[in-house]
Each structure stands twice: as structure tokens, then as C-alpha cells.
Design a protein around this motif. Structure first.
Motif, mmCIF file in Angstrom:
data_model
loop_
_atom_site.group_PDB
_atom_site.id
_atom_site.type_symbol
_atom_site.label_atom_id
_atom_site.label_comp_id
_atom_site.label_asym_id
_atom_site.label_seq_id
_atom_site.Cartn_x
_atom_site.Cartn_y
_atom_site.Cartn_z
ATOM 1 N N ALA A 1 -1.770 21.934 -1.279
ATOM 2 C CA ALA A 1 -1.866 20.686 -0.523
ATOM 3 C C ALA A 1 -2.409 19.593 -1.447
ATOM 4 O O ALA A 1 -3.046 19.912 -2.442
ATOM 5 C CB ALA A 1 -2.812 20.876 0.664
ATOM 6 N N PRO A 2 -2.214 18.316 -1.136
ATOM 7 C CA PRO A 2 -1.428 17.796 -0.022
ATOM 8 C C PRO A 2 0.061 17.711 -0.355
ATOM 9 O O PRO A 2 0.424 17.582 -1.519
ATOM 10 C CB PRO A 2 -2.011 16.395 0.153
ATOM 11 C CG PRO A 2 -2.407 15.986 -1.231
ATOM 12 C CD PRO A 2 -2.857 17.251 -1.916
ATOM 13 N N TYR A 3 0.898 17.798 0.668
ATOM 14 C CA TYR A 3 2.339 17.643 0.466
ATOM 15 C C TYR A 3 2.764 16.167 0.481
ATOM 16 O O TYR A 3 3.826 15.818 -0.037
ATOM 17 C CB TYR A 3 3.118 18.361 1.579
ATOM 18 C CG TYR A 3 3.200 19.873 1.492
ATOM 19 C CD1 TYR A 3 2.452 20.611 0.578
ATOM 20 C CD2 TYR A 3 4.060 20.567 2.349
ATOM 21 C CE1 TYR A 3 2.539 22.000 0.527
ATOM 22 C CE2 TYR A 3 4.157 21.963 2.296
ATOM 23 C CZ TYR A 3 3.398 22.671 1.394
ATOM 24 O OH TYR A 3 3.497 24.038 1.352
ATOM 25 N N GLY A 4 1.942 15.327 1.089
ATOM 26 C CA GLY A 4 2.303 13.917 1.334
ATOM 27 C C GLY A 4 2.940 13.193 0.157
ATOM 28 O O GLY A 4 3.954 12.522 0.314
ATOM 29 N N ALA B 1 6.340 18.010 5.971
ATOM 30 C CA ALA B 1 7.236 19.174 5.982
ATOM 31 C C ALA B 1 8.339 18.990 7.017
ATOM 32 O O ALA B 1 9.506 19.311 6.761
ATOM 33 C CB ALA B 1 6.442 20.443 6.268
ATOM 34 N N SER B 2 7.998 18.451 8.180
ATOM 35 C CA SER B 2 9.014 18.202 9.212
ATOM 36 C C SER B 2 10.040 17.193 8.704
ATOM 37 O O SER B 2 11.235 17.324 8.953
ATOM 38 C CB SER B 2 8.363 17.645 10.487
ATOM 39 O OG SER B 2 7.459 18.576 11.034
ATOM 40 N N ALA B 3 9.555 16.180 7.976
ATOM 41 C CA ALA B 3 10.442 15.115 7.511
ATOM 42 C C ALA B 3 11.351 15.599 6.383
ATOM 43 O O ALA B 3 12.522 15.255 6.332
ATOM 44 C CB ALA B 3 9.617 13.919 7.032
ATOM 45 N N LEU C 1 2.518 5.039 11.119
ATOM 46 C CA LEU C 1 1.618 5.173 9.973
ATOM 47 C C LEU C 1 1.705 6.619 9.498
ATOM 48 O O LEU C 1 1.460 7.544 10.280
ATOM 49 C CB LEU C 1 0.185 4.816 10.376
ATOM 50 C CG LEU C 1 -0.032 3.362 10.819
ATOM 51 C CD1 LEU C 1 -1.399 3.175 11.468
ATOM 52 C CD2 LEU C 1 0.120 2.405 9.639
ATOM 53 N N GLY C 2 2.104 6.833 8.238
ATOM 54 C CA GLY C 2 2.287 8.200 7.750
ATOM 55 C C GLY C 2 2.054 8.319 6.254
ATOM 56 O O GLY C 2 1.627 7.353 5.606
ATOM 57 N N THR C 3 2.322 9.489 5.710
ATOM 58 C CA THR C 3 2.203 9.679 4.264
ATOM 59 C C THR C 3 3.394 9.021 3.562
ATOM 60 O O THR C 3 4.384 8.648 4.207
ATOM 61 C CB THR C 3 2.218 11.178 3.891
ATOM 62 O OG1 THR C 3 3.507 11.717 4.227
ATOM 63 C CG2 THR C 3 1.125 11.952 4.606
ATOM 64 N N VAL C 4 3.305 8.921 2.241
ATOM 65 C CA VAL C 4 4.423 8.382 1.459
ATOM 66 C C VAL C 4 5.683 9.215 1.720
ATOM 67 O O VAL C 4 6.775 8.672 1.915
ATOM 68 C CB VAL C 4 4.077 8.393 -0.053
ATOM 69 C CG1 VAL C 4 5.297 8.031 -0.890
ATOM 70 C CG2 VAL C 4 2.935 7.428 -0.341
ATOM 71 N N GLY C 5 5.525 10.530 1.790
ATOM 72 C CA GLY C 5 6.668 11.419 2.011
ATOM 73 C C GLY C 5 7.337 11.188 3.355
ATOM 74 O O GLY C 5 8.559 11.088 3.447
ATOM 75 N N THR C 6 6.531 11.087 4.403
ATOM 76 C CA THR C 6 7.072 10.890 5.742
ATOM 77 C C THR C 6 7.756 9.532 5.850
ATOM 78 O O THR C 6 8.869 9.420 6.358
ATOM 79 C CB THR C 6 5.931 10.996 6.781
ATOM 80 O OG1 THR C 6 5.382 12.308 6.705
ATOM 81 C CG2 THR C 6 6.437 10.746 8.185
ATOM 82 N N VAL C 7 7.087 8.497 5.353
ATOM 83 C CA VAL C 7 7.641 7.148 5.469
ATOM 84 C C VAL C 7 8.922 7.015 4.646
ATOM 85 O O VAL C 7 9.937 6.515 5.129
ATOM 86 C CB VAL C 7 6.587 6.087 5.072
ATOM 87 C CG1 VAL C 7 7.217 4.711 4.925
ATOM 88 C CG2 VAL C 7 5.467 6.059 6.111
ATOM 89 N N SER C 8 8.904 7.511 3.405
ATOM 90 C CA SER C 8 10.087 7.325 2.554
ATOM 91 C C SER C 8 11.275 8.150 3.049
ATOM 92 O O SER C 8 12.419 7.818 2.789
ATOM 93 C CB SER C 8 9.765 7.649 1.094
ATOM 94 O OG SER C 8 9.525 9.031 0.965
ATOM 95 N N SER C 9 11.020 9.211 3.788
ATOM 96 C CA SER C 9 12.128 10.018 4.328
ATOM 97 C C SER C 9 12.869 9.284 5.448
ATOM 98 O O SER C 9 13.981 9.657 5.806
ATOM 99 C CB SER C 9 11.591 11.333 4.894
ATOM 100 O OG SER C 9 10.919 11.103 6.131
ATOM 101 N N GLN C 10 12.237 8.280 6.045
ATOM 102 C CA GLN C 10 12.796 7.519 7.182
ATOM 103 C C GLN C 10 13.142 8.411 8.375
ATOM 104 O O GLN C 10 14.017 8.086 9.170
ATOM 105 C CB GLN C 10 14.033 6.730 6.729
ATOM 106 C CG GLN C 10 13.676 5.718 5.641
ATOM 107 C CD GLN C 10 14.809 4.749 5.358
ATOM 108 O OE1 GLN C 10 15.856 5.146 4.875
ATOM 109 N NE2 GLN C 10 14.612 3.491 5.685
ATOM 110 N N SER D 1 7.317 0.907 9.483
ATOM 111 C CA SER D 1 6.454 1.972 8.949
ATOM 112 C C SER D 1 5.580 1.465 7.821
ATOM 113 O O SER D 1 5.943 0.537 7.108
ATOM 114 C CB SER D 1 7.308 3.115 8.401
ATOM 115 O OG SER D 1 8.159 3.606 9.397
ATOM 116 N N GLU D 2 4.447 2.126 7.660
ATOM 117 C CA GLU D 2 3.570 1.821 6.533
ATOM 118 C C GLU D 2 2.965 3.133 6.014
ATOM 119 O O GLU D 2 2.438 3.932 6.796
ATOM 120 C CB GLU D 2 2.451 0.868 6.983
ATOM 121 C CG GLU D 2 1.569 0.351 5.870
ATOM 122 C CD GLU D 2 2.301 -0.550 4.873
ATOM 123 O OE1 GLU D 2 3.187 -1.333 5.283
ATOM 124 O OE2 GLU D 2 1.991 -0.444 3.673
ATOM 125 N N ALA D 3 3.090 3.357 4.722
ATOM 126 C CA ALA D 3 2.493 4.549 4.108
ATOM 127 C C ALA D 3 1.008 4.317 3.860
ATOM 128 O O ALA D 3 0.610 3.222 3.455
ATOM 129 C CB ALA D 3 3.189 4.883 2.791
#
Lengths: 282, 282
Positions: free
Chosen positions: B48-51, B84-86, B129-138, B155-157
Motif C-alpha cells: 500500500a498505498p495503491y492510490g 482497485a475498483s477503478a 474527491l479521490g486518489t490520483v488513481g481513482t480520479v484519473s481512471s474516470q 473530480s479532484e485528486a
């Protein structure tokens, strides 16, 4: 020459390993001092940061990295990471290296840093700012005690500094609180302290803010130049290893993460663009 | 009953996976809503972290975790991690699951969250509001677009929020700057926005500060209850899966890191002490 002797005298690039990007601050100084050799830099960015991880995990990941660099032909590997040096170096040197190949070498950053700061301090009281892993390992305390018995080491873990640097917040106002907090804690009640070492390869990117927070009479030391000078000295004293360090002046960048990501953050640490290649090491 | 049918009807604990500790905020709400089942929580804390990690790495690590939980008997695995979901869920559902075992299921947190916030908004303008990974995945943009065409997602990382929570700085003054920064950026020029989702399982620990920074008329939503309600609904609609969720009310905690470390930080997320067991999943 038979195969065994051929292997024994073959040369390879010098390996520089870090959990992430911070080791680039060390690589930069090493290449400045010793530009004639070939280098291969490996960042385990897919599993970074190592700072908050336990002994077992840091040891396992670091050993995988060392084996990988040996397989790439490195005869000499520098652990350009304080956490890996603190938690994995001794076991790798004593237990793993004799089995893998006793003629190869793995060197860390803590011993040369301890040697150097011990020479710099006048009061014999040294401050260490590092990751939770480095501080809790007490590696600096033990090295200083061995080299300079009676000297005193005071340490403070700075867990927010790596995230600040990696998220490009090192120059922002949000970093001030955490520079104040950790430096303040280190200094409180330690009036005799006259030398502070930034014992994490990320911290030089916060040097300006740290320097402003520390009273003028106290020296603040980065590791890059120390490690580079120490390597130069080591190769001078070990011509059999020096001959096995391939000359060419090149540097290859390997990362366990996505290479584009490495290029982006690599720029922050090196002030130049680097082309990285993805590798799996586990 | 032959071996194939026995396996087909065998029951196991519900698996709850997160890269780290954040999924515990989801687990807590799931267990509150569905206390009758057995659970196994897996935190890949050693990596971790995966973000901030790339698609390839998040996918590889998540698939390893899912395979591991299947091997522990789980028929149903919840990815209680937005990153992970994203980045991994769709590929695992479409490519890997049919080969591993088409009767098992992996569910994420993004679809149920998108369904729920779409029902809550009145203006049709949602903030994420999410991690860089979640936001960039759209991923949120795509889910909302599918479910509620014409709705708008902004969205905002918030890359500093996970380190703040994991370093116990969520209630400290140093967090204010980064709450102001990311929430301010999200709100700027987005006057129609009326619902904000905290799309990372760590963020509920910053809820108080976020709530104070967001104007009163805007709703701030945590995912725990949403995911728990959605799972309850899913099991009601899928009795064949419900029968394969073992009853007993127990919860086992597994971590790829050192178990003592897990217990320490687990307390921050669960307000209770948990005994964890170390496992290797790679």
C-alpha cells in the motif's frame, strides 16, 4: 581463461538501488564524482515507500532487488536508501552474499554518513531526521556508537516528508507545518546538538525549509556528496573491485512501476528527463 | 453429492479486500448491516498505498489478492478500495473470473456509490474527491454517465489525504491546508454542485474538517453505509450467492505486513483492537 575465471574478472555496471525516486539524489552526486563508470539505477516504485514498512518486508524486497541487479551483471550494488540500509544491509551482507557470490559487494549509506558526521560535529551531539523505519532501527545510533564511542545521537522520524516531496508539495506552504513539527521536536531540549543529517534521500528537496527552521549555528548535512566521496575512497582502496566496475559513462534507469511515471517524478529529483524501462523483480 | 457439486454449493466467508487500512471503514458498515456472515479482511499493507500506482500494477496486485481470497474459500469478494475498483475490477470480472471460476463474484464500491449519489443530487452535478488513481481512471464519470445520462461529475485528486490519515495527522492542524486546497479546487467555479462523495475509504477520517470547509447546502457522502446497503440488496436478489456466504458472525484479519503494525493502525479505523495474521499473496 576458463568460465569460472572469466566470470570472476568480468565487469558490470555499478548498481544503485532505492525503493523509489530519492536514490536519484545520491546517484546524481555519485555520477558527478565518478563519471567514468556505467550505472544501472533501480527504483522499486511499485512497492515504495519502504519507510513505514516492517523489517521483514524491507529485507525481502531489498534482497529481491539485489539479486535482480546481480543478474543484470552488477558486481557492486549501492543501497541508496536509508530504510533498506538500516533494515536489510547487514543480513544481506552476512547471510545472503556469501551464498549468492562472495566476490560481489553491497554497500549502504549509513556507515559512510555516520563516519562523516562524526568528523563534523564539535559537541559530539548529532541529530538524525529519517523515516520511521530508519529511526526505529537505531542504525545511526549503533554506527555512531561503534565509530565514536560516547557521541550522542538524537533522532526524529518525519513520516510526512516523503509524501510531501512525492506529491510536489515540498515548496508549498503546506509543508511548513510538518517541517516545524519534526525539526521542532528534534531540537527541543537538545541545546548541544550541532550537526543534523537528512537521513532519507527525499529530504534534500526540503533543504531550504529545513535550513530556515534550524538555528544558524547548527549544520544541516545532505548525504549525496558524502556517499559519493565514500564510494570514490572505497574503489581507491579496492582495486580488484574497481576493475570490475565497467567504464563507459552510461546510466540505465529501471523501475518496477510504469516508466512514464518514473520519467515524470525523476525530473523533480534530477532536473533532467530520463528514459526508464519497466522490470519485474519479485 | 459428487465433488463438483459439493464445491458448487460449498459456502465460505465474504472476502473484503483493500490495499491497506481504509477498507476497514467499509467492513465496519457491512458487518453492522449484515452481522450474520463470516468475513475475511485482507489488507495488502506491504504494498500500500495503491492510490498513486499505475493501472498495470494495481491490476496485478488486486488480481493476486482476489485469487488469494478465493483460495481461502471466499465465493464473494468485495473490493473495498476505490483505486482497485477503478483500475482492476472490470478486467477481473470480464477476463479473469470466467477462467478462474464463473460461479464466484467480485464486486466493487464505485457502481453502488454512483447509483446512490445519483439519487441524492438535485442539481445533477456531483463532486468526487479521490486518489490520483481513482480520479484519473474516470470511473465515477463513466458510471454516472451510464446510470444518469446528462449528469455532471467534477473530480479532484487529494493525494496528501491518505498519508495524513495513515500518519495520524487527520485531526491535526497540518491537515487544514490540504483540506482547504483540494476542497477549494473542487468547488471553484462549480456553483451547481450539490453532492460530494468521499471516494476513498480513508477520507471518512477527515470528514469533520471536510464538512467544515464545504458550504452547508452541499451534502458530503461517505461510502460505508452505501456499500453495506448495496451488498444487502445484492444478496437479497441473489439467493444462490447468499447461500454460499457462510454464517457465523466471525471476522478474520489478514495482512501482507507485520501483524502488530496492522493492529496499531486498525485501531484508528475500527476503534477496536483486532488480531491480524501475516500472509504472503504474491
Amino acid at each position: 581463461m576458463d568460465a569460472v575465471n572469466e566470470e570472476r574478472y568480468a565487469s558490470g555496471p555499478i548498481g544503485v538501488f532505492d525503493s523509489g525516486y530519492g536514490g536519484l539524489t545520491i546517484l546524481k552526486e555519485i555520477r558527478r564524482a565518478l563519471p567514468q563508470y556505467d550505472y544501472v539505477y533501480l527504483g522499486d516504485n511499485a512497492r515504495a515507500p519502504y519507510g513505514p514498512r516492517s523489517f521483514d518486508i524491507v529485507y525481502r524486497f531489498t534482497l529481491e532487488a539485489v539479486r535482480f541487479l546481480f543478474a543484470r551483471g552488477c558486481r557492486l550494488v549501492i543501497l541508496a536508501c536509508n530504510t533498506a540500509s538500516a533494515k536489510a544491509l547487514r543480513t544481506i551482507q552476512q547471510n545472503d552474499l556469501p551464498q549468492i557470490d562472495p566476490s560481489r559487494r553491497v554497500l549502504g549509506v549509513i556507515r559512510p554518513t555516520a563516519e562523516s558526521i562524526g568528523r563534523l560535529t564539535k559537541t559530539g551531539h548529532i541529530g538524525v531526521l529519517g523515516t520511521v523505519g530508519t529511526v526505529s532501527s537505531q542504525s545511526y545510533d549503533m554506527e555512531v556508537e561503534k565509530l565514536y564511542p560516547g557521541y550522542r545521537v538524537t533522532s526524529e522520524a518525519c513520516p510526512m516528508w516523503v509524501p510531501l516531496v512525492e506529491n510536489l508539495e515540498a515548496d508549498g506552504d503546506g509543508a511548513d507545518y510538518f517541517v516545524d513539527k519534526y525539526v521542532g521536536r528534534l531540537l527541543e531540549g537538545n541545546e548541544t546538538l550541532d550537526t543534523i543529517v537528512l537521513a532519507c534521500t527525499h529530504y534534500p528537496l526540503l533543504y531550504g525549509k529545513i535550513r530556515r527552521r534550524v538555528p544558524e549555528g547548527i549544520r544541516v548535512v545532505c548525504q549525496g556528496e558524502i556517499v559519493a566521496e565514500s564510494l570514490k575512497d572505497y574503489l581507491g582502496r579496492h582495486p580488484e573491485m574497481e576493475r570490475r566496475c565497467r567504464r563507459g559513462g552510461t546510466c540505465e534507469y529501471l523501475t518496477t512501476e510504469n516508466p512514464e511515471k518514473f520519467t515524470g517524478l525523476g525530473r523533480v529529483f534530477l532536473n533532467e528527463d530520463v528514459i526508464a524501462t519497466h522490470v519485474d523483480i519479485d
